[in-house]
Every structure is written in C-alpha cells, then in structure tokens.
Write a protein that holds these residues in place. Structure first.
Motif, PDB file in Angstrom:
ATOM      1  N   GLN A   9       2.988   8.634   2.682  1.00 30.26           N
ATOM      2  CA  GLN A   9       2.743   7.528   1.758  1.00 30.26           C
ATOM      3  C   GLN A   9       3.355   6.240   2.306  1.00 30.26           C
ATOM      4  N   PHE A  10       2.542   5.215   2.423  1.00 28.17           N
ATOM      5  CA  PHE A  10       2.972   3.911   2.931  1.00 28.17           C
ATOM      6  C   PHE A  10       2.962   2.894   1.798  1.00 28.17           C
ATOM      7  N   LEU A  65      13.301   8.056  -1.603  1.00 27.46           N
ATOM      8  CA  LEU A  65      13.837   6.855  -0.975  1.00 27.46           C
ATOM      9  C   LEU A  65      12.794   6.266  -0.040  1.00 27.46           C
ATOM     10  N   TYR A  66      12.878   4.953   0.135  1.00 27.10           N
ATOM     11  CA  TYR A  66      11.983   4.277   1.060  1.00 27.10           C
ATOM     12  C   TYR A  66      12.682   4.135   2.410  1.00 27.10           C
ATOM     13  N   LYS A  67      11.946   4.474   3.474  1.00 26.87           N
ATOM     14  CA  LYS A  67      12.523   4.433   4.816  1.00 26.87           C
ATOM     15  C   LYS A  67      11.601   3.660   5.738  1.00 26.87           C
ATOM     16  N   THR A  68      12.169   3.147   6.810  1.00 25.71           N
ATOM     17  CA  THR A  68      11.335   2.493   7.799  1.00 25.71           C
ATOM     18  C   THR A  68      10.394   3.519   8.422  1.00 25.71           C
ATOM     19  N   ILE A  69       9.299   3.040   8.995  1.00 26.64           N
ATOM     20  CA  ILE A  69       8.334   3.953   9.591  1.00 26.64           C
ATOM     21  C   ILE A  69       8.979   4.777  10.698  1.00 26.64           C
ATOM     22  N   ASP A  70       9.752   4.130  11.564  1.00 29.15           N
ATOM     23  CA  ASP A  70      10.365   4.846  12.692  1.00 29.15           C
ATOM     24  C   ASP A  70      11.307   5.949  12.220  1.00 29.15           C
ATOM     25  N   PHE A  81       0.968  -2.742  -3.239  1.00 30.25           N
ATOM     26  CA  PHE A  81      -0.077  -2.156  -2.401  1.00 30.25           C
ATOM     27  C   PHE A  81       0.470  -0.932  -1.671  1.00 30.25           C
ATOM     28  N   SER A  82      -0.258   0.171  -1.750  1.00 28.33           N
ATOM     29  CA  SER A  82       0.190   1.407  -1.085  1.00 28.33           C
ATOM     30  C   SER A  82      -1.003   2.304  -0.814  1.00 28.33           C
ATOM     31  N   PHE A  83      -0.819   3.210   0.123  1.00 31.17           N
ATOM     32  CA  PHE A  83      -1.880   4.157   0.458  1.00 31.17           C
ATOM     33  C   PHE A  83      -1.262   5.401   1.075  1.00 31.17           C
ATOM     34  N   THR A  84      -2.043   6.464   1.135  1.00 35.34           N
ATOM     35  CA  THR A  84      -1.588   7.733   1.692  1.00 35.34           C
ATOM     36  C   THR A  84      -2.450   8.105   2.888  1.00 35.34           C
ATOM     37  N   VAL A  85      -1.798   8.388   4.008  1.00 34.89           N
ATOM     38  CA  VAL A  85      -2.474   8.843   5.222  1.00 34.89           C
ATOM     39  C   VAL A  85      -2.371  10.370   5.287  1.00 34.89           C
ATOM     40  N   ALA A 116       5.912  -3.586  10.368  1.00 37.82           N
ATOM     41  CA  ALA A 116       7.274  -3.869   9.891  1.00 37.82           C
ATOM     42  C   ALA A 116       7.310  -4.183   8.407  1.00 37.82           C
ATOM     43  N   TYR A 117       6.156  -4.490   7.820  1.00 34.02           N
ATOM     44  CA  TYR A 117       6.102  -4.822   6.395  1.00 34.02           C
ATOM     45  C   TYR A 117       5.779  -3.612   5.536  1.00 34.02           C
ATOM     46  N   PHE A 118       5.804  -2.417   6.135  1.00 35.81           N
ATOM     47  CA  PHE A 118       5.525  -1.197   5.389  1.00 35.81           C
ATOM     48  C   PHE A 118       6.703  -0.239   5.477  1.00 35.81           C
ATOM     49  N   ALA A 119       6.900   0.501   4.405  1.00 35.96           N
ATOM     50  CA  ALA A 119       7.925   1.545   4.355  1.00 35.96           C
ATOM     51  C   ALA A 119       7.257   2.857   3.962  1.00 35.96           C
TER      52      ALA A 119
END
Length: 217
Positions: free
Chosen positions: A176-177, A151-156, A70-74, A140-143
């Motif tokens: 992109q989340f 690369l995938y990174k934490t939101i912060d 599952f992913s989406f773009t803001v 916390a369940y999204f990167a």
C-alpha cells in the motif's frame, strides 16, 4: 481403605487417559514446512478508498479521492499460481484423511517469493503542484504502510523489510502506497515501476482519479 484406593486409581486412570488424548491430538497436528516458490511475473494496481470505521483501507472502483489522501495498492503475483490457492489449501486440509497427519490445525500453506525487490520508482503523469511538474520521479513523496504495525515507512525501508521476510500465506504480495503531499490538481495518475533481482521490471498505471478538497465543517 479399599474405597480410597479405588478413588485414587480412577483419578490416575483418568489423568493417563487425558495425557494419551493430548499426545494423539498433537501427533495429528503437525504442520509441514513446505513452501511454494513464487516467481513474480505480473503486476496490478487498484486505488484505495478512505480509511473506514475499522481503520482499514478498502479497495474500490470509484474514480474520486481526496487530494490529501491519495493512495493505491500494488499487487505482485505469479500468473502460474491460482490466486485462490490459499483458500483451497486450508479447506482441503480440514477434510483430508489420506494420511496419518490428516488434521493440520489450520496450518497455512506458505509461499516464498523467489525474487527480491531492488527498486520501486513512481512517476506522475499529471502535475502534482507548480513545483512538481508531470513526468517527475515522485517516489520520495510516497510512503508504505505496514499492516503489522500500521506505521508509515519510506519505500526503501519497507522494501528492505519485505526482502528480509519474503514469505506470505497468500500467493501474492500487496503493498500500500500513500502520497505524503496534498496534490494541487484536479486529476492524478501515476506509473509504478518495480525492479526485481532477476533483472525484470514490472510496470503498471494507477487508475485516473479525480481529486476533491476535503470539506471541513
């Protein structure tokens, strides 16, 4: 002897001519440092398709997605700036002869984001699993995916890097989340809140998506 001198003179003249042409080209190829300030006042969300054969995400309008991808773009943008301004700024620069520096060598019109992103929070409208009920802060369940390094990174961490850069060739900011959990439900929808440094919070809902489990051969 005279022939040798003539040959040398021709070579020197040719070299000087080349130097002159290069200097003229460089003189007409100066990019400006001007930036257009963007004030984020609107937000939209689209879901992402699975990764295609080129390793890129494709936005689409279908309502089905794998429960493990599952992913989406803001997209954050300024409604006062035309979304196609990037395109026109480049096309017009190639055909403008009103100034001495008409040729811009495909210079990009940079846009600068006036506000920083303070916080991004994501809440689920449907249960993700028995342990994660609806209306839970699931940030916390999204990167976030970085287009530069894939690369995938934490939101912060990703938001910190975005705030440091704060410029773009497009008059919008797309993020992109990706959900790092396999969603144990047949439907999913989220609300995303983006808090900005000017004390404005932009919010939007993801589309309702129906989830299916991947089929393994």
């Amino acid at each position: 002897m005279r022939q040798i001198k003539n040959i040398i003179m021709k070579k020197v003249t040719f070299i000087l001519f080349l130097i002159f042409i290069i200097r003229v080209f460089n003189g007409c190829c100066r990019c400006g440092n001007e930036t257009t300030t963007i004030h984020f006042n609107a937000m939209s969300i689209v879901q992402n398709d699975d990764i295609n054969s080129h390793g890129e995400l494709v936005n689409y309008v279908a309502d089905t997605m794998l429960n493990s991808r599952f992913s989406f773009t803001v997209a954050l943008y300024d409604t006062n700036i035309a979304p196609n301004q990037y395109y026109f700024s480049n096309v017009l620069s190639q055909f403008s002869f009103t100034t001495a520096n008409a040729t811009t060598c495909d210079c990009y019109n940079l846009f600068r984001f006036d506000e920083e992103i303070v916080k991004v929070s994501i809440y689920n409208l449907y249960e993700l699993s028995p342990a994660i009920p609806a209306n839970t802060d699931v940030s916390a369940y999204f990167a976030i995916n970085s287009k530069e390094s894939l690369l995938y990174k934490t939101i912060d961490k990703a938001i910190s890097e975005i705030n440091t850069r704060r410029t773009n060739v497009y008059p919008s900011l797309e993020i992109q989340f990706f959900c790092t959990e396999t969603i144990q439900n047949d439907s999913a929808q989220f609300i995303v809140n983006v808090e900005l440094s000017n004390n404005i919070t932009l919010s939007a809902f993801t589309p309702i998506v129906y989830l299916v489990a991947p089929k393994y051969n």
